[in-house]
Design an enzyme around this catalytic site. Structure first.
Site, PDB file in Angstrom:
ATOM      1  N   TYR A 122     -50.674  18.535  61.742  1.00 57.42           N
ATOM      2  CA  TYR A 122     -50.100  19.709  61.075  1.00 57.42           C
ATOM      3  C   TYR A 122     -51.171  20.606  60.457  1.00 57.42           C
ATOM      4  CZ  TYR A 122     -45.309  18.026  61.726  1.00 57.42           C
ATOM      5  OH  TYR A 122     -44.108  17.635  62.269  1.00 57.42           O
TER       6      TYR A 122
ATOM      7  N   HIS B  56     -39.264  16.994  65.650  1.00 59.74           N
ATOM      8  CA  HIS B  56     -40.235  18.059  65.896  1.00 59.74           C
ATOM      9  C   HIS B  56     -40.028  18.579  67.306  1.00 59.74           C
ATOM     10  CE1 HIS B  56     -44.094  20.163  66.186  1.00 59.74           C
ATOM     11  NE2 HIS B  56     -44.199  19.634  67.397  1.00 59.74           N
TER      12      HIS B  56
ATOM     13  N   ASN C 200     -36.380  16.754  58.621  1.00 60.67           N
ATOM     14  CA  ASN C 200     -35.431  17.421  59.528  1.00 60.67           C
ATOM     15  C   ASN C 200     -35.350  16.783  60.919  1.00 60.67           C
ATOM     16  OD1 ASN C 200     -37.889  18.317  60.420  1.00 60.67           O
ATOM     17  ND2 ASN C 200     -37.463  20.499  60.180  1.00 60.67           N
TER      18      ASN C 200
ATOM     19  N   LYS D 165     -38.627  12.048  63.745  1.00 60.79           N
ATOM     20  CA  LYS D 165     -39.363  11.950  62.480  1.00 60.79           C
ATOM     21  C   LYS D 165     -38.911  10.751  61.629  1.00 60.79           C
ATOM     22  CE  LYS D 165     -40.484  16.886  62.147  1.00 60.79           C
ATOM     23  NZ  LYS D 165     -40.474  18.063  61.221  1.00 60.79           N
TER      24      LYS D 165
ATOM     25  N   GLU E 232     -50.274  19.183  71.568  1.00 58.28           N
ATOM     26  CA  GLU E 232     -49.580  18.117  70.829  1.00 58.28           C
ATOM     27  C   GLU E 232     -49.369  16.881  71.708  1.00 58.28           C
ATOM     28  OE1 GLU E 232     -47.329  21.313  67.898  1.00 58.28           O
ATOM     29  OE2 GLU E 232     -46.140  20.189  69.361  1.00 58.28           O
TER      30      GLU E 232
HETATM   31  O1  CDP Z   1     -40.558  22.200  62.871  1.00 54.17           O
HETATM   32  P1  CDP Z   1     -40.428  23.701  62.987  1.00 54.17           P
HETATM   33  O2  CDP Z   1     -41.288  24.294  64.078  1.00 54.17           O
HETATM   34  O3  CDP Z   1     -38.982  24.110  63.106  1.00 54.17           O
HETATM   35  O4  CDP Z   1     -40.916  24.312  61.592  1.00 54.17           O
HETATM   36  P2  CDP Z   1     -42.384  24.719  61.092  1.00 54.17           P
HETATM   37  O5  CDP Z   1     -42.258  26.026  60.381  1.00 54.17           O
HETATM   38  O6  CDP Z   1     -43.378  24.631  62.205  1.00 54.17           O
HETATM   39  O7  CDP Z   1     -42.727  23.629  59.986  1.00 54.17           O
HETATM   40  C1  CDP Z   1     -43.171  22.331  60.364  1.00 54.17           C
HETATM   41  C2  CDP Z   1     -42.436  21.324  59.519  1.00 54.17           C
HETATM   42  O8  CDP Z   1     -42.805  21.492  58.153  1.00 54.17           O
HETATM   43  C3  CDP Z   1     -40.909  21.443  59.505  1.00 54.17           C
HETATM   44  O9  CDP Z   1     -40.284  20.880  60.638  1.00 54.17           O
HETATM   45  C4  CDP Z   1     -40.564  20.712  58.225  1.00 54.17           C
HETATM   46  O10 CDP Z   1     -40.609  19.292  58.412  1.00 54.17           O
HETATM   47  C5  CDP Z   1     -41.704  21.136  57.313  1.00 54.17           C
HETATM   48  N1  CDP Z   1     -41.342  22.297  56.468  1.00 54.17           N
HETATM   49  C6  CDP Z   1     -41.004  22.090  55.136  1.00 54.17           C
HETATM   50  O11 CDP Z   1     -41.029  20.953  54.666  1.00 54.17           O
HETATM   51  N2  CDP Z   1     -40.656  23.164  54.338  1.00 54.17           N
HETATM   52  C7  CDP Z   1     -40.652  24.406  54.833  1.00 54.17           C
HETATM   53  N3  CDP Z   1     -40.316  25.435  54.040  1.00 54.17           N
HETATM   54  C8  CDP Z   1     -40.993  24.630  56.174  1.00 54.17           C
HETATM   55  C9  CDP Z   1     -41.343  23.559  56.973  1.00 54.17           C
HETATM   56 MG    MG Z   2     -43.318  24.351  64.249  1.00 50.78          MG
END
Ligand code: CDP
Ligand code: MG
Length: 139
Positions: A51, A117, A114, A11, A128
């Protein structure tokens, strides 16, 4: 049955901080084979589409701005049990909760920025991967 491919993006926070090479080294060191890879920058529209599943969530707007703010590295990776093993390698979404030694524990800046992905299912890994690559890109 688990397939053997997953999809990742390094990222914008991680590419901007110069962590790209170290993260790729971790991925290869963990036994993943790179099947396709590119350095690119998402437009705002592409980030919205990628997203779309999160549209309406409170963090969606910020996520789209962030993911289109700087270059990313997109890749298709191969390994037995790829989706689950890659989620283990990257750690929890919130780096404060990510296990020691995971990529997010070591390189992520925040829950939003973070570092990486990782697809959450075989079905999404395929979707994806196709978002970024065509069949002729895969080797
Ligand atoms: O990436 P991951 O699958 O671990 O998390 P997700 O729940 O699918 O969320 C996608 C992305 O949204 C995350 O990797 C973060 O970059 C962002 N995110 C965020 O900014 N704040 C949150 N509370 C949850 C997700
Ligand atoms: Mg996710």
């Amino acid at each position: 049955m688990a397939t053997n491919r997953t999809f990742t993006m390094i990222k914008p926070d991680a590419t901007a901080a110069g962590h790209t090479g170290k993260i790729i080294d971790r991925i290869i060191g963990a036994g993943f084979t790179i099947k396709a890879m590119k350095w690119t920058q998402l437009s705002k529209e592409e980030a919205q589409a990628f997203y779309a599943v999160h549209a309406g969530r409170p963090f969606y707007r910020e996520l789209v701005e962030y993911m289109s703010s700087a270059p990313i590295v997109a890749a298709i990776l191969e390994k037995d049990n790829a989706v689950a093993d890659f989620r283990d390698l990257i750690g929890a979404t919130n780096p404060a909760e990510a296990a020691p030694g995971t990529i997010r524990a070591d390189f992520a800046e925040s829950i939003a920025a973070n570092a990486v992905h990782g697809s959450d299912s075989d079905e999404n890994a395929l979707i994806e991967g196709k978002f970024h690559f065509s069949a002729s890109d895969i080797a």
